[in-house]
Design a protein around this motif. Sequence first.
Motif, mmCIF file in Angstrom:
data_model
loop_
_atom_site.group_PDB
_atom_site.id
_atom_site.type_symbol
_atom_site.label_atom_id
_atom_site.label_comp_id
_atom_site.label_asym_id
_atom_site.label_seq_id
_atom_site.Cartn_x
_atom_site.Cartn_y
_atom_site.Cartn_z
ATOM 1 N N ARG A 164 5.247 -25.556 -52.946
ATOM 2 C CA ARG A 164 6.005 -24.355 -52.600
ATOM 3 C C ARG A 164 7.318 -24.400 -53.367
ATOM 4 O O ARG A 164 8.015 -25.421 -53.357
ATOM 5 C CB ARG A 164 6.262 -24.292 -51.093
ATOM 6 C CG ARG A 164 6.784 -22.949 -50.608
ATOM 7 C CD ARG A 164 7.086 -22.990 -49.112
ATOM 8 N NE ARG A 164 5.900 -23.229 -48.327
ATOM 9 C CZ ARG A 164 5.058 -22.290 -47.891
ATOM 10 N NH1 ARG A 164 5.294 -21.028 -48.216
ATOM 11 N NH2 ARG A 164 4.011 -22.607 -47.148
ATOM 12 N N VAL A 165 7.667 -23.308 -54.038
ATOM 13 C CA VAL A 165 8.883 -23.290 -54.844
ATOM 14 C C VAL A 165 9.490 -21.891 -54.751
ATOM 15 O O VAL A 165 8.777 -20.892 -54.614
ATOM 16 C CB VAL A 165 8.582 -23.667 -56.313
ATOM 17 C CG1 VAL A 165 7.625 -22.676 -56.966
ATOM 18 C CG2 VAL A 165 9.860 -23.794 -57.119
ATOM 19 N N GLY A 166 10.816 -21.832 -54.800
ATOM 20 C CA GLY A 166 11.450 -20.525 -54.728
ATOM 21 C C GLY A 166 12.953 -20.643 -54.598
ATOM 22 O O GLY A 166 13.534 -21.722 -54.738
ATOM 23 N N PHE A 167 13.586 -19.512 -54.308
ATOM 24 C CA PHE A 167 15.022 -19.510 -54.092
ATOM 25 C C PHE A 167 15.404 -18.345 -53.184
ATOM 26 O O PHE A 167 14.661 -17.366 -53.034
ATOM 27 C CB PHE A 167 15.802 -19.429 -55.410
ATOM 28 C CG PHE A 167 15.721 -18.085 -56.090
ATOM 29 C CD1 PHE A 167 16.623 -17.068 -55.780
ATOM 30 C CD2 PHE A 167 14.757 -17.832 -57.037
ATOM 31 C CE1 PHE A 167 16.556 -15.833 -56.401
ATOM 32 C CE2 PHE A 167 14.670 -16.595 -57.668
ATOM 33 C CZ PHE A 167 15.582 -15.601 -57.354
ATOM 34 N N LEU A 168 16.576 -18.477 -52.576
ATOM 35 C CA LEU A 168 17.130 -17.430 -51.725
ATOM 36 C C LEU A 168 18.597 -17.256 -52.072
ATOM 37 O O LEU A 168 19.335 -18.239 -52.182
ATOM 38 C CB LEU A 168 16.992 -17.815 -50.245
ATOM 39 C CG LEU A 168 17.788 -16.967 -49.238
ATOM 40 C CD1 LEU A 168 17.266 -15.541 -49.189
ATOM 41 C CD2 LEU A 168 17.745 -17.596 -47.841
ATOM 42 N N TYR A 169 19.010 -16.007 -52.248
ATOM 43 C CA TYR A 169 20.427 -15.672 -52.370
ATOM 44 C C TYR A 169 20.761 -14.682 -51.270
ATOM 45 O O TYR A 169 20.024 -13.701 -51.059
ATOM 46 C CB TYR A 169 20.755 -15.057 -53.730
ATOM 47 C CG TYR A 169 22.172 -14.519 -53.768
ATOM 48 C CD1 TYR A 169 23.245 -15.368 -53.971
ATOM 49 C CD2 TYR A 169 22.425 -13.164 -53.540
ATOM 50 C CE1 TYR A 169 24.546 -14.886 -53.969
ATOM 51 C CE2 TYR A 169 23.722 -12.672 -53.539
ATOM 52 C CZ TYR A 169 24.778 -13.540 -53.750
ATOM 53 O OH TYR A 169 26.072 -13.065 -53.730
ATOM 54 N N SER A 170 21.862 -14.925 -50.547
ATOM 55 C CA SER A 170 22.228 -14.020 -49.459
ATOM 56 C C SER A 170 23.735 -14.004 -49.268
ATOM 57 O O SER A 170 24.410 -15.016 -49.479
ATOM 58 C CB SER A 170 21.555 -14.461 -48.150
ATOM 59 O OG SER A 170 21.899 -13.602 -47.088
ATOM 60 N N ASN A 171 24.235 -12.847 -48.891
ATOM 61 C CA ASN A 171 25.616 -12.715 -48.433
ATOM 62 C C ASN A 171 25.543 -12.675 -46.911
ATOM 63 O O ASN A 171 25.453 -11.613 -46.300
ATOM 64 C CB ASN A 171 26.252 -11.457 -49.002
ATOM 65 C CG ASN A 171 27.751 -11.424 -48.796
ATOM 66 O OD1 ASN A 171 28.377 -12.433 -48.464
ATOM 67 N ND2 ASN A 171 28.345 -10.260 -48.969
ATOM 68 N N VAL A 172 25.529 -13.859 -46.307
ATOM 69 C CA VAL A 172 25.096 -14.005 -44.918
ATOM 70 C C VAL A 172 26.281 -13.980 -43.953
ATOM 71 O O VAL A 172 27.342 -14.560 -44.229
ATOM 72 C CB VAL A 172 24.275 -15.304 -44.752
ATOM 73 C CG1 VAL A 172 25.122 -16.532 -45.076
ATOM 74 C CG2 VAL A 172 23.681 -15.405 -43.365
ATOM 75 N N ASN A 173 26.106 -13.286 -42.843
ATOM 76 C CA ASN A 173 27.119 -13.287 -41.801
ATOM 77 C C ASN A 173 27.158 -14.644 -41.108
ATOM 78 O O ASN A 173 26.129 -15.264 -40.860
ATOM 79 C CB ASN A 173 26.809 -12.197 -40.766
ATOM 80 C CG ASN A 173 27.082 -10.808 -41.280
ATOM 81 O OD1 ASN A 173 28.172 -10.272 -41.126
ATOM 82 N ND2 ASN A 173 26.074 -10.191 -41.903
ATOM 83 N N ASN A 174 28.343 -15.098 -40.791
ATOM 84 C CA ASN A 174 28.499 -16.351 -40.062
ATOM 85 C C ASN A 174 27.749 -16.292 -38.732
ATOM 86 O O ASN A 174 27.800 -15.296 -38.009
ATOM 87 C CB ASN A 174 29.981 -16.610 -39.797
ATOM 88 C CG ASN A 174 30.194 -17.662 -38.736
ATOM 89 O OD1 ASN A 174 29.798 -18.811 -38.894
ATOM 90 N ND2 ASN A 174 30.813 -17.254 -37.627
ATOM 91 N N LYS A 175 27.040 -17.365 -38.393
ATOM 92 C CA LYS A 175 26.275 -17.434 -37.147
ATOM 93 C C LYS A 175 26.970 -18.282 -36.074
ATOM 94 O O LYS A 175 26.564 -18.242 -34.917
ATOM 95 C CB LYS A 175 24.892 -18.034 -37.409
ATOM 96 C CG LYS A 175 24.145 -17.438 -38.595
ATOM 97 C CD LYS A 175 23.931 -15.954 -38.468
ATOM 98 C CE LYS A 175 23.170 -15.399 -39.670
ATOM 99 N NZ LYS A 175 23.137 -13.924 -39.690
ATOM 100 N N SER A 176 27.965 -19.048 -36.447
ATOM 101 C CA SER A 176 28.575 -20.011 -35.535
ATOM 102 C C SER A 176 29.723 -19.387 -34.732
ATOM 103 O O SER A 176 30.719 -18.948 -35.314
ATOM 104 C CB SER A 176 29.111 -21.216 -36.315
ATOM 105 O OG SER A 176 29.964 -22.001 -35.518
ATOM 106 N N PRO A 177 29.634 -19.338 -33.399
ATOM 107 C CA PRO A 177 30.766 -18.852 -32.598
ATOM 108 C C PRO A 177 32.037 -19.677 -32.808
ATOM 109 O O PRO A 177 33.136 -19.123 -32.849
ATOM 110 C CB PRO A 177 30.256 -18.982 -31.151
ATOM 111 C CG PRO A 177 28.756 -18.954 -31.261
ATOM 112 C CD PRO A 177 28.448 -19.638 -32.560
#
Length: 435
Positions: A164-177
């Motif tokens: 399995r090979v790939g990549f992810l790019y994201s402008n991710v919202n913080n999940k940690s309170p």
Amino acid sequence: MAFLFFNGVITAQIPDSLLYRASFPFVVDSIRIIGNDQTEDFIITRELNFSIGDTLTPENIFYNRERIYSLGLFAHVYVNPLTENSLNILEIKVEERWYIYPIPFVNIKERDWNKLSYGIFLRIDNFRGRNEQINAITSFGYDPSFALNYYNPNLIGKEDFFLRVGFLYSNVNNKSPSAEILYGEPFKQKFFRPYLLFGKRLLLFHKLYASVAYNYYETEKYFEGINISGERIDRFPELQLGYEFDSRDLVQFPREGIFAQASYSLKGLGVNSINYQVARIDFREYRNIVGKLFSKWRLTARFTSGDKVPYYDYSILGLDERIRGYFTRKSEGSHFYFTSLEFFYPIIEELNIDLDFIPIIPDQLLKYRVALYTQLFGDAGTALYKNKSLSLNRFQSGYGIGLTFLVLPYNLLRIEYAFDNFGKTEWIFDLGVAF
């Protein structure tokens, strides 16, 4: 049993319906596979838990039929024990589904209807008849991202090596309170992660794998703990080792079998002063209780260790793992523990629907396996920091009832009504199975 549906056909194949086809116990003299115009035979036979000369019961035939369904390659699967010229032939008849999906989508991120993303999902399955997958996703809205992945379950001939090979790019919202409190307001991080995973399937149910990845987290402003490299950007490698056992019948909605998984990740390895670890265990068991009443239970836990663990890798209940009754509430710590118990019963056990009277649309998109189940469930979990001891009074718990509607090979819809520890109620509308 069989029913007529306009010009289409509705059929079902359950263990009782196999009894009239042949005498049991059934000793297999030969296996015949038909209908797999694109899929190679060995992709099907490698899922079977028997060989030529073995003796089968209706229940065992049904179990193997479900494992073939679990490949996700077929709209319908029929397994027929036949006797021809004094030979016992197990005939496996499959109807292949559509394998190319350019689909616009709306996704409920974090299972929160206020956090919708939307975009285009392109998936190409089974393009060489060996159950390979390529998918690309472009999404906007909440957590905009782009991802590209390739999976090959049979990398070298029929030796059961997988890649399995790939990549992810994201402008991710913080999940940690905790990170949001430290930062002073909600914030985002740019995240980029290419990875490569290589593994080996051992016998029928076991898998061993190793993966390497590169992680990039960028925050607009630096705060210690939100980033741990001393800068507003963390860059570090990751090495993961893992093991998986999976004897489930129908992976999309199991009724029998065991799933167990354990992984250990080394993150940073000292690069840019980053060095911490993440471990994960997951155990699930599915079994028939009596008649058509089934049960399943699960225990999973996630642990972090190291002098500095960034908030983006804390263990958080309320993201991937959710306590029904506390479905949208987050609980954060160094570790979490989660358990669930569910009883479920079919209202409609199985209907195979062919809507081939609809013009223009390809027949492969008009074949579905439909079922409707009702469930009674209870969940409990807690997230703890490493200086806190584990005790029962720290657990949150929820329980409730619900319905699950299956439309395979595509998806499942769950509607549930849940209560928390204090009797507060909530409705849950979700895609996919709880576990």
